[in-house]
Design a protein around this motif. Structure first.
Motif: not given
Ligand code: PHE
Length: 470
Positions: A28, A31-32, A108, A227-228, A233, A235
């Motif tokens: 988690a 970069l988010g 990414y 995303f964060s 997705m 995961i």
């Molecule tokens: N959550 C990660 C971030 O904040 C990005 C990410 C997204 C990683 C999906 C894995 C899966 O940077």
């Protein structure tokens, strides 16, 4: 059939709930938090965005993370298997979810390349050069192969770690580095507040201005939340499938949320007040803030720090590099295991296929910024937009975060709310612990979240095509 068989095989488990919390947090926090959250908050009205984000995390984000992890633990399968476990006709939700990392990973890695470049630059260049006006744009717009090469370096590191299977080592390292990153972020935040003009930025970041509220803001906050927290997705479904039957899911989910959100907020403290100070006013920040915010603003802060500047600059980007690396690894791993599931090819082939995909799409992303080998910038070919407006990178980010993830989240809610019913998840959670947020979960998954996602998507589309003015 083979998935059913797989379900009966014993599956590795995390060591206790903290094993899971740390692994999920490593995915988690990336970069988010450090790069994406601050620029979105700066762009979308500071405090208004912050509040919207927090509300979304503790309601919608909580419900969805509970749903995904429970689904994984219950079925003991990764995302495509978890949905088709309840009938082949639901497999498409899992497939759609699995497609999201395919879009996110290339860009990414492009940003990962930027971070790598900055980290190395602090060893080879003067902090004042890195802080100079136009350094960042000079880098990404330069027509040479620079940006491609830095992306390749980042991808190479990810591929090496993934193929050596040293993720655990990296995760352990991360456990040490993450607290250092937090301490540094606190230090930088406190220091940057002493810069003249930063207090105006602090107000912008903390005090919500309701006139800034819009459907686009909510959509951006929602996409950022997915995303964060690595939601919508697949995961968290996969991670949940490794979670032990006896540990407390709700407790773990809450910890991951708090940790991830606290780091994002901290990154905002570090970047937003000082960008208002550097750029002059909150209005300018709101119109200019974009993916380059972190790379343009923090070097200015570091440069002020005199002799400590090169060390701090290097250390900071090294830490961000590690945060990005662990997240990129979890993105890679998800795609690699999906390719293997679908094609039954070897792990090595699957890693090569994935790396090739990431590099090709990463090059396309880069062509949105600069002409390499005399190739015209792609944005002019696709007509997607001009520089500083809608880049290919922004476009891919938009497709995954603003369109696909809300759709996957919506489908997941409808699937749980009306097909397998929230009670199935609740019963499962309760096999190992109490479920304090049971009511919140049911109401969110069944009614609030689906209605909300549909409404916000419709409002956004109507606004974009000019039918309504929000
Ligand atoms: N959550 C990660 C971030 O904040 C990005 C990410 C997204 C990683 C999906 C894995 C899966 O940077």
């Amino acid at each position: 059939m083979s998935e059913k068989l797989a379900a009966t095989k014993s599956r590795a488990s995390w060591k206790g709930k903290w094993g899971f919390i740390l692994a999920a947090a490593a995915s988690a926090v990336g970069l988010g938090n450090m790069w994406r959250f601050p620029y979105l908050a700066a762009k979308y009205g500071g405090g208004t965005f912050l509040i919207t984000y927090i509300v979304l995390v503790v309601t919608f984000g909580f419900a969805l993370m509970m749903a995904e992890t429970a689904l994984g633990r219950m079925t003991k399968q990764s995302v495509t298997g978890a949905f088709s476990h309840f009938g082949g006709k639901f497999a498409f939700i899992g497939i759609l979810a699995a497609l999201v990392p395919l879009i996110i990973t290339p860009y990414y890695c492009v940003i990962g390349g930027w971070v790598t470049k900055y980290m190395v630059s602090y060893l080879t260049e003067l902090p004042s050069q890195i802080a100079a006006d136009g350094y960042f744009t000079g880098f990404i717009l330069s027509p040479g192969p620079d940006t491609f090469l830095w992306m390749l370096v980042f991808v190479a590191v990810v591929v090496i770690v993934v193929s050596l299977g040293v993720n655990r080592g990296i995760e352990n390292l991360n456990k040490v580095l993450m607290p250092v990153l937090i301490l540094m972020a606190v230090g930088i935040s406190v220091y940057s507040l002493t810069i003249p003009g930063a207090l105006e930025g602090l107000k912008y970041y903390l005090i919500p201005d309701l006139s800034k509220f819009s459907a686009e803001l909510v959509l951006a906050a929602m996409g950022q939340m997915f995303f964060s927290l690595s939601l919508a997705m697949g995961i968290m479904v996969t991670y949940g499938s490794y979670f032990s039957k006896d540990d407390d899911l709700e407790y773990s989910v809450r910890r991951i949320e708090i940790f991830d959100t606290a780091i994002a907020i901290l990154a905002g403290f570090m970047i937003i007040p000082v960008s208002v100070a550097v750029m002059g006013s909150a209005e300018v920040v709101a119109t200019k803030a974009g993916p380059g915010l972190m790379f343009g603003v923090l070097p200015v802060v570091f440069n002020d720090l005199g002799v400590a500047a090169p060390i701090l600059g290097f250390l900071f980007f090294l830490l961000v590099f590690f945060a990005a690396l662990t997240s990129a690894i979890s993105l890679f791993e998800t795609i690699v295991s999906c390719i293997q599931d679908f094609t039954h090819c070897s792990r090595t082939t699957s890693i090569i296929l994935n790396a090739a995909w990431v590099v090709v799409l990463g090059i396309v992303c880069n062509l949105g910024y600069n002409a390499w080998l005399g190739i015209d910038p792609m944005y002019s070919i696709f007509g997607i937009g001009a520089y500083q407006d809608h880049q290919i990178l922004d476009f891919m980010d938009f497709i995954s975060n603003t369109i696909m993830m809300p759709v996957v989240a919506l489908l997941t809610c409808v699937f749980i709310g009306f097909v397998i019913k929230p009670q199935t998840i609740i019963d499962h959670v309760k096999t190992s612990s109490a479920f304090k947020g049971e009511k919140l979960f049911t109401v969110m998954i069944k009614y609030v979240a689906p209605v909300f996602v549909v409404a916000i998507l419709i409002a956004y589309v109507m606004n974009t095509i000019g039918m309504i003015q929000l």
